[in-house]
Design a protein around this motif. Structure first.
Motif, PDB file in Angstrom:
ATOM      1  N   THR A 151     -13.449 -18.459   6.254  1.00  0.00           N
ATOM      2  CA  THR A 151     -13.309 -18.016   7.683  1.00  0.00           C
ATOM      3  C   THR A 151     -11.653 -18.130   8.140  1.00  0.00           C
ATOM      4  O   THR A 151     -10.917 -17.679   8.695  1.00  0.00           O
ATOM      5  CB  THR A 151     -14.073 -18.828   8.925  1.00  0.00           C
ATOM      6  OG1 THR A 151     -15.574 -18.352   8.629  1.00  0.00           O
ATOM      7  CG2 THR A 151     -13.726 -18.297  10.159  1.00  0.00           C
ATOM      8  N   GLN A 204     -18.163 -13.629  13.587  1.00  0.00           N
ATOM      9  CA  GLN A 204     -19.702 -13.603  13.080  1.00  0.00           C
ATOM     10  C   GLN A 204     -20.413 -13.257  14.322  1.00  0.00           C
ATOM     11  O   GLN A 204     -21.310 -12.620  14.330  1.00  0.00           O
ATOM     12  CB  GLN A 204     -20.140 -14.763  12.543  1.00  0.00           C
ATOM     13  CG  GLN A 204     -21.383 -15.002  12.094  1.00  0.00           C
ATOM     14  CD  GLN A 204     -21.685 -16.149  11.293  1.00  0.00           C
ATOM     15  OE1 GLN A 204     -20.821 -17.076  10.881  1.00  0.00           O
ATOM     16  NE2 GLN A 204     -23.062 -16.571  11.123  1.00  0.00           N
ATOM     17  N   GLN A 254     -25.003  -7.727  16.601  1.00  0.00           N
ATOM     18  CA  GLN A 254     -24.090  -7.836  15.334  1.00  0.00           C
ATOM     19  C   GLN A 254     -23.856  -6.421  14.986  1.00  0.00           C
ATOM     20  O   GLN A 254     -22.653  -6.114  14.537  1.00  0.00           O
ATOM     21  CB  GLN A 254     -24.940  -8.546  14.174  1.00  0.00           C
ATOM     22  CG  GLN A 254     -23.849  -9.058  13.375  1.00  0.00           C
ATOM     23  CD  GLN A 254     -24.419 -10.249  12.447  1.00  0.00           C
ATOM     24  OE1 GLN A 254     -25.614 -10.340  12.109  1.00  0.00           O
ATOM     25  NE2 GLN A 254     -23.527 -11.220  12.339  1.00  0.00           N
ATOM     26  N   ASP A 280     -16.202 -10.917   9.520  1.00  0.00           N
ATOM     27  CA  ASP A 280     -16.616 -12.318   9.147  1.00  0.00           C
ATOM     28  C   ASP A 280     -18.169 -12.512   9.085  1.00  0.00           C
ATOM     29  O   ASP A 280     -18.930 -12.326  10.490  1.00  0.00           O
ATOM     30  CB  ASP A 280     -16.117 -13.528  10.142  1.00  0.00           C
ATOM     31  CG  ASP A 280     -16.296 -14.829   9.498  1.00  0.00           C
ATOM     32  OD1 ASP A 280     -16.578 -15.044   8.500  1.00  0.00           O
ATOM     33  OD2 ASP A 280     -15.979 -15.706  10.374  1.00  0.00           O
ATOM     34  N   GLU A 281     -18.839 -12.668   8.154  1.00  0.00           N
ATOM     35  CA  GLU A 281     -20.273 -12.744   8.043  1.00  0.00           C
ATOM     36  C   GLU A 281     -21.079 -11.749   8.824  1.00  0.00           C
ATOM     37  O   GLU A 281     -21.733 -11.969   9.788  1.00  0.00           O
ATOM     38  CB  GLU A 281     -20.737 -14.184   8.670  1.00  0.00           C
ATOM     39  CG  GLU A 281     -19.924 -15.403   7.617  1.00  0.00           C
ATOM     40  CD  GLU A 281     -20.891 -15.315   6.209  1.00  0.00           C
ATOM     41  OE1 GLU A 281     -21.868 -14.819   6.005  1.00  0.00           O
ATOM     42  OE2 GLU A 281     -20.124 -16.059   5.447  1.00  0.00           O
ATOM     43  N   SER A 302     -25.504 -12.086   9.111  1.00  0.00           N
ATOM     44  CA  SER A 302     -26.090 -13.025   9.086  1.00  0.00           C
ATOM     45  C   SER A 302     -27.337 -12.971  10.185  1.00  0.00           C
ATOM     46  O   SER A 302     -28.233 -13.845   9.919  1.00  0.00           O
ATOM     47  CB  SER A 302     -25.233 -13.989   9.938  1.00  0.00           C
ATOM     48  OG  SER A 302     -24.573 -13.826  11.068  1.00  0.00           O
TER      49      SER A 302
END
Length: 276
Positions: free
Chosen positions: A47, A91, A157, A175-176, A179
């Motif tokens: 990150t 994220q 998301q 970023d991610e 998840s």
């Protein structure tokens, strides 16, 4: 967008100024239009690297160049203009809960709009067809006029990812992104993201904890304890290399989620920094 790092080190967004860098000196080059996955166990500095590339973190040491320009030598106005060419997707997407999905998606266009046009779009959204097409790529076409707080975590998301498609940015930093998604939705989302980046010629860099998904990218970078462990083509990422990268973190290699905020900042959550 071409990216060049020369001995760049950086501290995690939530770290104290006197703390050691979470990302150790790193040197690499990423070509325009390239697609790169960054993997590694918690605390690897993934990150931190992403936020440094987004010009949200000034390097502790070393140098970053975007298309041959050092962002930190620019004036405030020039730096702001450069940031308008970047799209950073954290994220947890920064989506106001009472906002309509269409407004949240179209917010990605704000860097290209005047203040008057931005204010007008809050009440009379434009580019509706583009927003709907972007949502369709993530199987969310029916959510265009829903409020954000009526969406599930996975839907929020995917809305955050749909913003990239209409951002007009040259560099996508994600970023991610998976998840909150189940495996089938994760594959759909990553395929939509990578194909859309190819279609518009954007450079795509994403951090991932799903190693099987990361190897769908042409290039994979492995970080551990803030240091580069490998920078390879996907087919060169062998089980032996992965075992060494995730040694003592095998549960993450098997798909367990990381601890919140655990990326080199002593457990503190990452600061909220967004390009858009």
């Amino acid at each position: 967008m071409r990216i060049t790092l020369q001995g760049l080190a950086a501290r995690h967004p939530a770290a104290a100024a006197a703390s050691p860098p979470a990302l150790k000196p790193l040197t690499l080059t990423i070509a325009p239009g390239e697609q790169v996955a960054i993997i590694g166990p918690s605390g690897a500095g993934k990150t931190t690297l992403l936020y440094a590339l987004a010009c949200a973190l000034e390097p502790a040491t070393g140098r970053l160049e975007l298309d041959g320009v050092d962002p930190w030598l620019l004036s405030v106005a020039q730096l702001q203009k450069l940031r308008g060419r970047l799209f950073l997707a954290p994220q947890t997407p920064p989506l106001p809960p009472r906002q309509r999905v269409i407004t949240a998606v179209l917010a990605a266009r704000l860097p290209q709009q005047s203040l008057l046009a931005s204010l007008r779009s809050l009440f009379y959204p434009t580019h509706i067809a583009e927003a709907e097409a972007a949502l369709t790529r993530f199987d969310l076409a029916g959510k265009l006029w829903n409020r954000v707080d009526r969406l599930s975590g996975g839907e929020r998301q995917r809305v955050g990812l749909a913003r990239a498609l209409i951002s007009k940015a040259d560099l996508w930093l994600v970023d991610e992104p998976l998840s909150s998604l189940d495996p089938s939705r994760a594959i759909l989302a990553i395929d939509a993201l990578t194909q859309s980046a190819r279609d518009c010629g954007a450079t795509l860099i994403t951090t991932l904890h799903q190693v099987d998904v990361a190897t769908r990218f042409p290039r994979v970078i492995g970080l551990r304890d803030g240091e580069l462990q490998f920078d390879l083509l996907a087919h060169e990422v062998t089980p032996e290399r992965l075992a060494a990268l995730y040694a003592q973190h095998e549960h993450e290699l098997l798909g367990a989620p990381p601890a919140p905020g655990d990326d080199g900042a002593d457990g503190k959550p990452a600061a909220a920094m967004y390009c858009r």
